[in-house]
Design a protein around this motif. Structure first.
Motif, short mmCIF file in Angstrom:
data_model
loop_
_atom_site.label_atom_id
_atom_site.label_comp_id
_atom_site.label_asym_id
_atom_site.label_seq_id
_atom_site.Cartn_x
_atom_site.Cartn_y
_atom_site.Cartn_z
N ILE A 55 -4.63 -3.78 2.82
CA ILE A 55 -4.93 -2.99 1.62
C ILE A 55 -6.39 -2.56 1.65
O ILE A 55 -6.71 -1.40 1.37
N HIS A 70 0.05 2.62 -3.61
CA HIS A 70 -1.35 3.06 -3.50
C HIS A 70 -1.72 4.13 -4.52
O HIS A 70 -2.89 4.29 -4.84
N ARG A 71 -0.77 4.83 -5.05
CA ARG A 71 -1.08 5.83 -6.08
C ARG A 71 -1.09 5.23 -7.48
O ARG A 71 -1.37 5.91 -8.45
N TRP A 74 -7.77 5.56 4.37
CA TRP A 74 -6.67 6.44 4.03
C TRP A 74 -7.24 7.76 3.52
O TRP A 74 -8.17 7.78 2.71
N LEU A 121 -6.74 0.08 4.54
CA LEU A 121 -6.12 1.36 4.20
C LEU A 121 -6.85 2.05 3.05
O LEU A 121 -6.95 3.28 3.03
N ALA A 122 -7.38 1.29 2.10
CA ALA A 122 -8.15 1.90 1.02
C ALA A 122 -9.43 2.54 1.55
O ALA A 122 -9.87 3.57 1.05
N VAL A 139 -2.19 -1.90 -7.01
CA VAL A 139 -2.10 -2.21 -5.58
C VAL A 139 -3.02 -3.36 -5.19
O VAL A 139 -2.80 -3.99 -4.16
N THR A 140 -3.99 -3.69 -6.00
CA THR A 140 -4.87 -4.82 -5.67
C THR A 140 -4.34 -6.15 -6.20
O THR A 140 -4.78 -7.20 -5.75
N TRP A 200 0.84 -1.20 0.00
CA TRP A 200 0.00 0.00 0.00
C TRP A 200 0.87 1.25 0.00
O TRP A 200 0.60 2.19 -0.75
#
Length: 189
Positions: A166, A97-98, A173, A169-170, A103-104, A93
């Motif tokens: 993940i 994450h960007r 965040w 945090l998704a 990220v998945t 992440w």
């Protein structure tokens, strides 16, 4: 109110962005496999393996407590790869994450690679050759069983553990500040 301007990147900028993302993914995957190797070493060095005792008639027996310890290798592998998967998920992440959908896919795949590496390296480093050692054992000898993973479903604990941070945090965040429309105050979202 004017419409926001869309900046279309040039093909050179797209190529540089793509190469940088591939570089991040490659380094991340390499780090995950290295972390899996450390997990495999920890698994091989810390797992208590039960032993058979060779009797006078050259039959081998094991106590009930030792029989219960046979699944201890699976339990310790599950714990170690679960922790490795959580670390990979949080690290994935932070690094990716960007990158959007990457990220998945990448952290669970990296955690699966780490689990496979831990399994293979752990079995290589751990004790092996049980049948040969038992064949040459004399009466009164103790022969330790091999380190092996009996429940192959434990290999999936790492990827599932990587997905958990993940998802969390998704969900929690904070959004980056550049998602605001031009000229819109920060409090009016």
């Amino acid at each position: 109110m004017t419409a926001p301007k869309l900046a279309i990147p040039s093909s050179g900028q797209l190529a540089a962005l793509w190469e940088r993302r591939i570089w991040k993914v490659a380094v991340f995957l390499g780090g995950a496999v290295l972390l899996g190797a450390v997990g495999g070493l920890v698994w091989a060095l810390t797992t208590h393996l039960p032993s058979y005792v060779v009797r006078e008639d050259l039959s081998a027996t094991m106590s009930e407590l030792e029989l219960a310890d046979i699944i201890g290798a699976d339990a310790s592998f599950t714990l170690i790869t679960g922790i490795v998967g959580l670390v990979i998920g949080v690290g994935g992440w932070m690094v990716l994450h960007r990158a959007g959908w990457v990220v998945t896919i990448v952290p669970p795949a990296a955690a699966l690679g780490a689990s496979l590496m831990a399994w293979r390296l752990g079995t290589i480093v751990g004790s092996s050759g049980f049948t040969q050692r038992l064949a040459v054992a004399s009466a009164g000898d103790t022969v330790q069983v091999d380190l092996q993973l009996r429940a192959l479903s434990a290999l999936l604990v790492g990827p599932f553990a990587a997905v958990t941070p993940i998802m969390l945090l998704a969900a929690f965040w904070p959004e980056p500040p550049n998602d605001q429309a031009e000229g819109e105050p920060a409090g009016n979202r």
